[in-house]
Design an enzyme around this catalytic site. Structure first.
Site, short mmCIF file in Angstrom:
data_model
loop_
_atom_site.label_atom_id
_atom_site.label_comp_id
_atom_site.label_asym_id
_atom_site.label_seq_id
_atom_site.Cartn_x
_atom_site.Cartn_y
_atom_site.Cartn_z
N LYS A 1 -2.83 23.31 18.68
CA LYS A 1 -3.49 22.19 18.02
C LYS A 1 -4.58 21.64 18.93
O LYS A 1 -4.32 21.20 20.05
CB LYS A 1 -2.46 21.10 17.70
CG LYS A 1 -3.00 19.95 16.89
CD LYS A 1 -1.86 18.98 16.51
CE LYS A 1 -2.38 17.86 15.65
NZ LYS A 1 -1.30 16.93 15.26
N ASP B 1 5.52 11.53 7.95
CA ASP B 1 4.57 12.36 7.21
C ASP B 1 5.26 13.61 6.68
O ASP B 1 4.80 14.73 6.87
CB ASP B 1 3.38 12.73 8.10
CG ASP B 1 2.17 13.17 7.27
OD1 ASP B 1 2.18 12.93 6.05
OD2 ASP B 1 1.23 13.74 7.84
N GLY C 1 -5.21 25.92 10.08
CA GLY C 1 -5.02 24.63 9.44
C GLY C 1 -5.96 23.58 9.99
O GLY C 1 -6.38 23.65 11.16
N VAL D 1 -7.64 20.42 14.62
CA VAL D 1 -7.64 21.76 14.02
C VAL D 1 -6.54 22.56 14.70
O VAL D 1 -6.33 22.46 15.91
CB VAL D 1 -9.01 22.45 14.20
CG1 VAL D 1 -9.03 23.80 13.52
CG2 VAL D 1 -10.12 21.57 13.65
N VAL D 2 -5.83 23.36 13.91
CA VAL D 2 -4.75 24.20 14.43
C VAL D 2 -5.22 25.64 14.42
O VAL D 2 -5.68 26.15 13.38
CB VAL D 2 -3.47 24.04 13.59
CG1 VAL D 2 -2.36 24.90 14.17
CG2 VAL D 2 -3.04 22.58 13.56
N GLY E 1 -6.60 15.53 9.69
CA GLY E 1 -7.39 14.39 10.10
C GLY E 1 -7.39 14.16 11.59
O GLY E 1 -8.22 13.43 12.11
N PHE E 2 -6.43 14.79 12.32
CA PHE E 2 -6.32 14.56 13.76
C PHE E 2 -6.78 15.75 14.58
O PHE E 2 -6.82 15.68 15.79
CB PHE E 2 -4.87 14.22 14.12
CG PHE E 2 -4.40 12.94 13.53
CD1 PHE E 2 -4.64 11.73 14.17
CD2 PHE E 2 -3.75 12.91 12.31
CE1 PHE E 2 -4.22 10.54 13.62
CE2 PHE E 2 -3.33 11.73 11.75
CZ PHE E 2 -3.57 10.53 12.41
#
Length: 1495
Positions: free
Chosen positions: A51, A147, A29, A35-36, A32-33
């Site tokens: 993360k 969110d 995944g 990459v996982v 915006g903050f």
């Protein structure tokens, strides 16, 4: 060779990026903050989600990112919940930070719906219930997620939902009035209104996002996803709530409306929504809450309904008879017999024996039952199939037991399939007997494969085993199934008595009917939860005593409270009747109403505990349990019947009875405790165990005490029950004799009266006057539940209806496929016509099935794309008909109307019409079918039929097709315009007689309007050029002329043509009806109502002869045609040039002339007229087009509309448009001005000027131009134009133009003008011209006499005190008024006006042109006005002109008329100017004038 490859693989894994003890394997995944990654532990080998967040290099950004990162980590550390992703650790590094979390295998729900499609509502309910649990925990911890969306909802293999991504989450404790978190955080489409408006956040914003997530799961996208983010944010704030998707249940709609309340203060919380019926329906659908039913009867009833539906479908729709078509299955084939259902007398005996043995030794039977069930399931596992693929695609939790059927049924619940006749469904529900079963079992031998429960894991078996042992005690001879329930996992297993025989291989269908997916693994119980389990056991133990108060079948329906000894009960009730009603009466009432249902399993557990604790009383307890279970089973049977027949009204009655008081009534409206409650109320009671804690504290003792201690508390239990159940203001009915009832009622009435008197006599205490607030959370939970009591949920009934609707849909699809297979080019025309008509009717009834035309297979039958075949047939028949004119086709039909057979030409025409009708019906609001037709070159095939050589009915269907292309799909519209010469097609469709077939003209006008409204690939200017080259404006102007300006001869011929057309259509209708009777068709084709298409005209085809409704419709489309012309008139010069052709403008002029002759012009005609006048105005603004408009004769009708018309309301708007057009046409063109004068423009023009309205500003420039440049001045004198000009001298805005026009007129006709100015009388130009010689001879004497008369009658008036009048003077002027008006130009108030310099020059010319006029001006005070102006004026230009006027006075003999005082003041001001003025020219002129005065 294998070892190097293995080493390479190992090296690849080792070479992966690592962080700490983890290897970053794959990216799962991005956001915006960060990459996982999917991480693998190096030593322990488990997977995790890591993360990776990059650390910013800039200090400011680095600090902000570090703060947000630590906030997320601190939140994850303290959160521990089953529905929240688990946090492991944080690994910081120099460049990145890593957050290690729990790895969820299946990813997010967003990926699930993208990979496998949309989720049914039943499955969404299961997932959202878990999300609500997680949100409720977060909000209880003071955390706001901010969110919530499908991408942040992870799903594990067991169906558990995990909330993830706490990157923007915040805590409520961090918010304050000084530091509110108004940041714009979250995803736009899921944002709540208060977040968008930055009004502060709260936990309510998560509820809004949850509602958007539900819509995302159901439709694939969140609300407003089709808009840009900024537009979506605007819609969220402006609209009341996001659009609710269609086809959902009423409970879900109410749930979404609770989520989408704009005011966050009244928006439901997550805790409240957990009590919503839509969320609780997850447990309602669980079989443990449903009453046991006869599975055999249910299956037979369902199959009988399917048979009835199939027979009804076959009777309504006549199927084609063709060997190539796959025949539909017969009812016996479609309803196959059930396997493993051989019920014989031996089996019944075995069942009875097994049941009797079960009652003697329950534990042994339960163990054998479990083993037999598991063995039977394993043995038959290979024979059984899965009911749906959804179970393999999605992990389904155990709480959803009906999602298999709903995955197919829910999308079509509110579609066209809801039209299945309900009477056909309900006719066969109660008509099943044994004979029907024998018929089914003796069918074709096909078998129904019944799915078995999925194999349980070892841990799951262990959790179910204790309940199976406990459930064995409830097995009796009167039940066919026994249900065991695990309270921790909500798992239900069903066994049959016949399956206890180890040698039997019989599998009961009930097992498959109530089988459930594997349960969700639960976490170990905490000590607090264990104590709660012990309390629940205590409560269940007390239920044994409450059974004494249950109702028997022989009791009265309303006598639900049964006391063993009535006298003892009265003695116990008397001291407690004065108590006030309990607060939670409604919950206790529901509890007693469902006592028998909720006590079956609790009694079993109680008996098992007694067996383990006290071996001496084992037999007694077993006997008691068997007796109790037998009574329970009978009560359950009665309850199940009542549940099936009850509705939500009885539940509402129970709710409202709590608030009613009827002291003197003794009927059934009193408070009753009815056992027959609905499924919703029973479900509510089973989910209120936490709310009963305060009530159960007064009931019984702990589970460790013996039965003796329990027996000693019977009296206390009875008294507590009375306290809780019996209010003091209600009449209780007992199940004893009638006398006892009367005594009880009288006693209660006396007690009530005494209490009321005492209450009235005693004053209220301060404590009683205080507002009572709920103190415990249980009371608030009850309040949450009662707020949603109005919403009902009947899952079982809906599921049956949905299944039957699905079967009905299958039959309709098969029928449509069979008709499609008959569409072949080699078929006879009659067969093709009949097939097209039937398909058209089916698509009209079932619009969802129109997509079969663009599919190449359905139900295992693969065929060619049907739309291609239809277009081929249409093209072949178009080629045949293109050589035959339409009049020949009509004549052929007219001569053969009495015969039984059609000619070949007409059959082709009829086939083409029916093919076009089929296409038109299939493309209504279907973009996919439209685009497919475009790709298959269908537009060019169909639009060939638009020309005038084809029949009007064919062209009408073509116009409908074109209108659909231009309505919905931008792609098909572009293909039609650019690829198929669409502009030419539309113009061809307009080439028709309006009164003989205005439907195709109306469709064409609608299509043209839509083309300019939709977004096309070509710009609007290019479209205007395309239409202009195809003579569209000519067709529209001719059409308008045809409507409004029809002559009597043409009208008569058109009327005759229309009558012939009407006779033709009536004959066609009769022939079609004959065909329908032969084929037993019930639906009429669309051509069966010709009277609705064409107006019936008796004498003329003019629009004035139509009825009011027809006139309004024709006028509406006339306005639409005028709108098209108006749009083209705003184009560039090329479009205006094409539009200003003489053949276009002349028809528009004819329309204007025709409408002007009407006596009355209503508002609808006025709106049309305004648009036509605007068209001419826009064209007249182009200088290149004005000459063409003049040649077409536009000026006379425009002048006509300047005149007064008594039949037009609000004529000022008409004057405005006409006056604008004349202004541009007459501007600087003397020839057009002459035409305007000949058309009598002066009279309406002067009338408009006299009204002093806003149109005066347009009329005056036209008047001034006519005065200055007109040759035919006799019309000016006839209308007294000079008087109007003299009036305008007093107008501050127009005095300069007025005096200039008079001066110009004086240069052209000096004698007449000066005579007018000197005499003030009205002079006829003809008379003055004929006597010009005599007038010239006698002019000196007349001038002297006029001057003497003026001197004798005039009075001296100072120019400084002259005031300009605001109202217009009379048309006849006296002699002294004209000089005063001229002197008014020299008013000192005009000096600073921009037109002052322009006005004094024509005044100087008039003074120099007539000495008589000069004398009159001197006598009226001209010198004083000059002196004042010279003193004030500072402009050298205007001052020079004033000095010239002064020189004319000084040098003329009229200076003698000036008195000495005026002469001195003039000398003084000239002397000052000669010495002090800045301009040398002014000084020099002033010096010369001083010298002249000195002489």
């Amino acid at each position: 060779m294998s070892q190097p490859s293995l080493l390479n693989q190992l090296n690849n894994i080792v070479d992966k990026e690592s962080c700490g003890d983890y290897l970053l394997i794959d990216i799962i995944g991005k956001g915006g903050f960060g990459v996982v990654y999917k991480g693998l532990h190096k030593t322990k080998g488990y997977f995790s989600a890591i993360k990776k967040i990059k650390i910013m290099k800039k200090k400011k950004l680095q600090s902000e990112s570090q703060i947000s990162l630590m906030a997320e980590i601190n939140l994850l550390k303290v959160l521990s919940h089953h529905n929240i992703v688990r946090y492991y650790e944080h690994i910081p590094s120099s460049s990145h930070s890593y957050i290690v979390m729990e790895f969820i295998e299946n990813g997010s729900l967003e990926k699930i719906i993208k990979r496998h499609g949309l989720l049914p509502e039943s499955l969404v309910t299961v997932y959202i219930a878990q999300v609500l649990n997680g949100l409720e925990y977060l909000h209880r911890q003071g955390v706001i997620h901010r969110d919530i969306k499908a991408a942040n909802l992870l799903i594990s293999t067991d169906g558990s939902i995990k909330l993830a991504d706490f990157g923007v989450a915040t805590k409520v404790s961090d918010l304050s009035s000084d530091n509110p978190d108004d940041t714009f955080a979250g995803t736009p489409y899921w944002m709540a209104p208060e977040v968008i408006q930055m009004q502060g956040i709260s936990t309510a914003c998560d509820v809004w996002s949850l509602g958007c997530t539900i819509i995302e799961l159901l439709t694939g996208t969140p609300p407003y996803f089709g808009l840009a983010p900024a537009a979506a944010l605007y819609k969220i704030v402006q609209e009341d709530h996001p659009p609710i998707p269609p086809g959902i249940s009423a409970a879900l709609k109410d749930f979404l409306l609770n989520c989408f309340k704009k005011d966050e203060n009244i928006r439901s919380s997550a805790k409240q929504l957990l009590h919503h019926p839509w969320v609780k329906s997850v447990q309602i659908r669980n079989p443990e809450t449903q009453a046991p039913k006869n599975a055999r009867q249910e299956i037979l009833s369902y199959n009988a309904q399917l048979q009835d539906i199939i027979q009804d479908n076959n009777s309504n729709i006549t199927r084609p008879r063709s060997s190539a078509v796959v025949q539909p299955p017969s009812p016996s084939q479609l309803v196959p017999p059930l396997t493993n259902m051989n019920i014989s007398s031996s089996n019944d005996n075995n069942n009875n024996n097994n049941n009797s043995s079960a009652t003697n030794n329950s534990p042994n039977i339960s163990s054998t039952t479990t083993k037999n069930n598991s063995s039977t399931t394993n043995n038959n596992n290979n024979k059984l199939t899965s009911p749906s693929l959804s179970s393999s695609l999605l992990p389904i939790p155990a709480t959803s037991t009906s999602t298999v059927n709903q995955n197919k049924a829910s999308p079509t619940l509110n579609s066209s399939w809801s039209a299945v006749p309900s009477n056909k469904i309900s006719q066969t529900v109660n008509s099943i007997d044994k004979s029907s079963l024998n018929k089914i079992n003796n069918g074709s031998g096909q078998h129904v494969q019944i799915a078995s429960p999925r194999k349980l894991s070892a841990g799951q078996k262990q959790s179910i085993q204790p309940n199976i042992i406990a459930a064995a005690a409830t097995t009796t001879t009167t039940t066919t199934t026994t249900t065991t329930t695990n309270a921790a996992t909500n798992t239900t297993t069903t066994t049959t008595p016949s399956s206890t025989n180890t040698g039997s291989n019989v599998t009961s269908p009930v097992v498959s009917a109530i089988s459930t997916p594997p349960p969700i693994p639960t976490t170990p119980l905490s000590p607090m939860m264990k104590s709660q389990e012990q309390l629940n056991q205590e409560k269940e133990k007390i239920n044994l005593h409450l059974r004494k108060f249950s109702e028997k079948e022989s009791d009265d329906e309303f006598d639900n409270i049964v006391l063993p000894n009535s006298t003892i009960c009265l003695q116990k009730l008397q001291p407690i009747l004065s108590h006030k009603p309990p607060i939670q009466l409604q919950r206790q009432q529901s509890f007693n109403a469902n006592n028998n249902i909720s006590n079956s399993n609790s009694n079993n557990n109680n008996n098992n505990n007694n067996n383990n604790n006290n071996n001496n009383n084992n037999n007694n307890n077993n006997n008691n349990s068997n007796n109790n279970n037998s009574s329970n089973n009978s009560n359950n049977n009665s309850n199940s019947n009542s549940i099936n027949s009850s509705n939500s009204h009885k539940l509402k009655l129970l709710k409202f009875n709590k608030f009613t008081e009827k002291d003197n009534e003794d009927d059934e409206t009193d408070l009753v405790f009815d056992q027959k409650v609905s499924d919703t109320s029973r479900f509510k009671v089973r989910n209120q165990k936490k709310d009963w804690d305060d009530e159960f504290d007064n009931f019984g003792s702990s589970g460790d005490e013996s039965e003796s201690s329990t027996a000693t508390t019977n009296a206390a239990i009875n008294s507590n029950i009375a306290k809780k159940i019996l209010p003091s203001n209600r009449i209780i009915r007992y199940s004893s004799s009638g006398q006892l009832k009367q005594q009880q009622q009288q006693l209660l009435l006396q007690q009530q009266q005494q209490q009321q008197q005492q209450h009235l006599q005693q004053p209220l205490s301060p404590s009683e006057m205080k507002l009572k607030v709920k103190e415990t959370s249980e009371e608030w939970d009850t309040e949450f539940e009662e707020s949603f009591d109005t919403i009902s949920w009947s899952e079982a009934d809906n599921q049956r209806t949905i299944n039957i609707q699905d079967k009905y849909r299958e039959q309709v699809v098969k029928t449509i496929v069979e008709f499609i297979l008959q569409l072949k080019p080699n078929q006879p025309n009659d067969v093709l016509i009949d097939t097209c008509q039937k398909l058209t009717d089916l698509f009209q009834t079932y619009p969802d099935e129109r997509k079969l035309l663009i599919s190449n297979g359905e139900g295992g039958v693969y065929f060619r794309l049907p739309i291609i075949t239809i277009l081929e047939i249409l093209e072949d028949n178009c080629c045949c008909n293109s050589d035959t004119p339409s009049d020949v086709i009509t004549t052929t039909y007219h001569h053969n109307n009495n015969s039984d057979t059609f000619s070949e030409d007409f059959s082709n025409v009829e086939l083409v019409i029916n093919l076009l009708k089929l296409l038109n019906q299939s493309i209504i609001k279907e973009k996919d079918i439209q685009e497919t037709i475009c790709l298959m070159n269908g537009i060019s095939i169909i639009t060939k039929l638009a020309t005038k050589q084809f029949d009007e009915l064919i062209r009408e269907e073509v116009s409908k097709f074109v209108l659909q292309l231009c309505s919905y799909s931008t792609y098909s519209l572009n293909m039609f315009i650019t690829g198929s010469r669409g502009c030419k097609v539309l113009v061809d469709l307009l080439d028709s007689d309006y009164f003989n077939g205005f439907t195709l003209i109306h469709n064409s006008l609608d299509a043209i309007s839509l083309i300019f409204k939709m977004n096309t690939a070509s710009p609007k200017t290019a479209l205007c050029h395309l239409f202009a080259k195809t003579a569209l404006m000519y067709r529209i102007s001719y059409l308008l002329n045809q409507i409004f300006n029809s002559s009597d001869k043409s009208a008569t011929s058109k009327s005759q043509q229309f009558q012939q057309k009407q006779i033709q259509q009536q004959q066609q209708l009769l022939l079609q009806q004959q065909q329908q009777q032969q084929q037993q068709q019930q639906l009429l084709p669309s051509s069966s109502s010709p009277n609705l298409k064409f107006p019936v005209l008796s004498k003329s085809s003019s629009v004035k002869n139509l009825s009011k409704d027809q006139f309004d419709k024709v006028l509406a489309y006339s306005v639409k045609a005028a709108d098209i012309l108006l749009f083209f008139s705003t184009g560039d010069s090329l479009v205006k040039e094409e539009m200003s052709q003489s053949n276009v403008i002349k028809y528009i002029v004819n329309v204007l002339d025709e409408i002007y002759t009407w006596k009355t012009i209503g508002n609808n005609i006025r709106s049309f007229l305004l648009k036509i006048l605007k068209v001419i105005k826009n064209l007249s603004m182009d200088p290149n087009v004005r000459s063409r408009l003049d040649d077409a004769g536009v000026i006379p009708p425009l002048i006509n509309y300047l005149k007064k018309h008594g039949g037009i309301d609000k004529i000022t708007e008409i004057h405005n448009q006409a006056l604008h057009s004349l202004y541009y046409l007459l501007l600087l063109d003397r020839s057009r001005q002459e035409k305007a004068l000949k058309s009598s423009i002066l009279e309406p023009l002067l009338t408009i000027i006299e009204e002093r309205g806003p149109l005066k500003e347009l009329a005056l420039p036209i008047l001034f131009d006519l005065v200055r440049s007109c040759n035919n001045r006799s019309l000016l004198w006839k209308c007294n134009t000079i008087d109007k000009l003299l009036d305008l001298i007093e107008d501050r805005n127009w005095f300069a133009d007025a005096i200039e026009s008079i001066s110009t007129w004086a240069t052209l006709e000096s004698k007449l003008v000066f005579e007018k100015l000197n005499s003030g009388g009205t002079i006829s130009p003809l008379t003055s011209t004929s006597t010009s010689t005599s007038t010239s001879k006698s002019s000196p004497s007349s001038s002297s006499s006029s001057s003497s008369s003026s001197l004798s009658t005039s009075t001296s008036t100072s120019s400084s005190s002259l005031q300009l009048p605001t109202s217009s003077s009379s048309t006849s002027f006296e002699n002294h008024n004209i000089p005063l008006r001229l002197i008014g130009i020299l008013n000192i108030n005009h000096i600073k006006h921009p037109s002052f310099q322009k006005s004094i020059i024509p005044l100087f010319n008039l003074i120099n042109g007539s000495q008589q006029l000069l004398k009159s001006l001197i006598n009226e005070g001209l010198v004083n006005s000059l002196v004042e102006c010279l003193r004030v004026d500072s402009s050298p230009v205007s001052k020079i002109t004033l000095l010239k006027i002064t020189a004319s006075i000084v040098q003329s003999p009229s200076l003698l008329l000036v008195d000495k005082e005026q002469t001195n003041s003039l000398y003084q001001i000239l002397n000052e100017i000669s010495k002090q003025d800045e301009s040398e020219i002014v000084k020099k002129i002033a010096e010369n004038l001083v010298l002249e005065l000195n002489k």
